[in-house]
Design a protein around this motif. Structure first.
Motif, PDB file in Angstrom:
ATOM      1  N   ALA A  83       4.009  -5.667   5.549  1.00  0.00           N
ATOM      2  CA  ALA A  83       4.235  -6.465   4.339  1.00  0.00           C
ATOM      3  C   ALA A  83       4.640  -7.901   4.665  1.00  0.00           C
ATOM      4  O   ALA A  83       4.389  -8.814   3.878  1.00  0.00           O
ATOM      5  CB  ALA A  83       5.299  -5.807   3.475  1.00  0.00           C
ATOM      6  N   ASN A  84       5.248  -8.120   5.814  1.00  0.00           N
ATOM      7  CA  ASN A  84       5.699  -9.467   6.189  1.00  0.00           C
ATOM      8  C   ASN A  84       4.625 -10.309   6.871  1.00  0.00           C
ATOM      9  O   ASN A  84       4.898 -11.439   7.261  1.00  0.00           O
ATOM     10  CB  ASN A  84       6.931  -9.393   7.089  1.00  0.00           C
ATOM     11  N   LEU A  85       3.424  -9.761   7.042  1.00  0.00           N
ATOM     12  CA  LEU A  85       2.324 -10.539   7.622  1.00  0.00           C
ATOM     13  C   LEU A  85       1.801 -11.486   6.547  1.00  0.00           C
ATOM     14  O   LEU A  85       1.086 -11.094   5.637  1.00  0.00           O
ATOM     15  CB  LEU A  85       1.203  -9.638   8.124  1.00  0.00           C
TER      16      LEU A  85
ATOM     17  N   ILE B  26      -6.327 -18.588   4.437  1.00  0.00           N
ATOM     18  CA  ILE B  26      -5.790 -17.264   4.745  1.00  0.00           C
ATOM     19  C   ILE B  26      -4.294 -17.210   4.493  1.00  0.00           C
ATOM     20  O   ILE B  26      -3.748 -16.181   4.095  1.00  0.00           O
ATOM     21  CB  ILE B  26      -6.136 -16.827   6.191  1.00  0.00           C
ATOM     22  N   ASN B  27      -3.617 -18.331   4.685  1.00  0.00           N
ATOM     23  CA  ASN B  27      -2.169 -18.353   4.493  1.00  0.00           C
ATOM     24  C   ASN B  27      -1.778 -18.372   3.020  1.00  0.00           C
ATOM     25  O   ASN B  27      -0.604 -18.180   2.688  1.00  0.00           O
ATOM     26  CB  ASN B  27      -1.564 -19.531   5.249  1.00  0.00           C
TER      27      ASN B  27
ATOM     28  N   THR C 142      -0.154 -12.238  -0.811  1.00  0.00           N
ATOM     29  CA  THR C 142      -0.386 -11.390  -1.989  1.00  0.00           C
ATOM     30  C   THR C 142      -1.290 -10.190  -1.698  1.00  0.00           C
ATOM     31  O   THR C 142      -1.488  -9.362  -2.578  1.00  0.00           O
ATOM     32  CB  THR C 142      -0.997 -12.215  -3.139  1.00  0.00           C
ATOM     33  N   ALA C 143      -1.822 -10.101  -0.479  1.00  0.00           N
ATOM     34  CA  ALA C 143      -2.680  -8.961  -0.119  1.00  0.00           C
ATOM     35  C   ALA C 143      -1.809  -7.728   0.122  1.00  0.00           C
ATOM     36  O   ALA C 143      -0.805  -7.802   0.831  1.00  0.00           O
ATOM     37  CB  ALA C 143      -3.499  -9.280   1.127  1.00  0.00           C
ATOM     38  N   PRO C 144      -2.181  -6.600  -0.457  1.00  0.00           N
ATOM     39  CA  PRO C 144      -1.401  -5.375  -0.260  1.00  0.00           C
ATOM     40  C   PRO C 144      -1.355  -4.973   1.212  1.00  0.00           C
ATOM     41  O   PRO C 144      -2.347  -5.089   1.935  1.00  0.00           O
ATOM     42  CB  PRO C 144      -2.158  -4.325  -1.073  1.00  0.00           C
TER      43      PRO C 144
ATOM     44  N   ILE D 182      -8.428 -10.724   6.489  1.00  0.00           N
ATOM     45  CA  ILE D 182      -8.533 -11.527   7.713  1.00  0.00           C
ATOM     46  C   ILE D 182      -9.964 -11.513   8.229  1.00  0.00           C
ATOM     47  O   ILE D 182     -10.498 -12.549   8.622  1.00  0.00           O
ATOM     48  CB  ILE D 182      -7.532 -11.044   8.784  1.00  0.00           C
ATOM     49  N   ARG D 183     -10.609 -10.352   8.223  1.00  0.00           N
ATOM     50  CA  ARG D 183     -12.019 -10.275   8.652  1.00  0.00           C
ATOM     51  C   ARG D 183     -12.909 -11.139   7.768  1.00  0.00           C
ATOM     52  O   ARG D 183     -13.762 -11.878   8.261  1.00  0.00           O
ATOM     53  CB  ARG D 183     -12.515  -8.832   8.611  1.00  0.00           C
ATOM     54  N   ARG D 184     -12.719 -11.054   6.460  1.00  0.00           N
ATOM     55  CA  ARG D 184     -13.512 -11.846   5.518  1.00  0.00           C
ATOM     56  C   ARG D 184     -13.302 -13.339   5.770  1.00  0.00           C
ATOM     57  O   ARG D 184     -14.246 -14.122   5.766  1.00  0.00           O
ATOM     58  CB  ARG D 184     -13.119 -11.484   4.085  1.00  0.00           C
ATOM     59  N   TRP D 185     -12.070 -13.725   6.015  1.00  0.00           N
ATOM     60  CA  TRP D 185     -11.729 -15.123   6.283  1.00  0.00           C
ATOM     61  C   TRP D 185     -12.390 -15.615   7.573  1.00  0.00           C
ATOM     62  O   TRP D 185     -12.976 -16.687   7.604  1.00  0.00           O
ATOM     63  CB  TRP D 185     -10.214 -15.262   6.345  1.00  0.00           C
TER      64      TRP D 185
END
Length: 92
Positions: free
Chosen positions: A21-23, A57-58, A63-65, A81-84
């Motif tokens: 969650a902290n990523l 990405i940042n 907000t990404a689960p 991250i892959r999509r980015w």
């Protein structure tokens, strides 16, 4: 925060960041050099677009689960991250 290279298929598993969650942000290994090269090309509109894309990405990750302990809930951080990465590479 993680630091990764800008390489497709770097994160093949959706479970890679399950429960993280902290990523909230990603740095690129080649980040400084990449920004310098983009700026050096002196294509102002493209440079601005690339900088926005690289930094996007940042804005997405917080907000990404992150997923949970349920077997089916991997979260979306790895997928985002892959999509980015693919989006940035496609624009280079």
């Amino acid at each position: 925060r993680i630091t990764i290279p800008l390489k497709d298929n770097m994160i093949p598993d959706d479970r890679a960041f399950r429960g993280c969650a902290n990523l909230n942000s990603v740095d690129l290994v080649e980040g400084v050099l990449l920004h310098e090269v983009i700026t050096a090309l002196q294509l102002e509109e493209w440079t601005n677009d690339m900088n926005v894309e690289i930094n996007s990405i940042n804005q997405i990750l917080p907000t990404a689960p992150a997923g949970s302990s349920y077997a089916w809930d991997f979260g979306l951080k790895a997928e985002e991250i892959r999509r980015w990465i693919r989006s940035v590479l496609a624009k280079l």
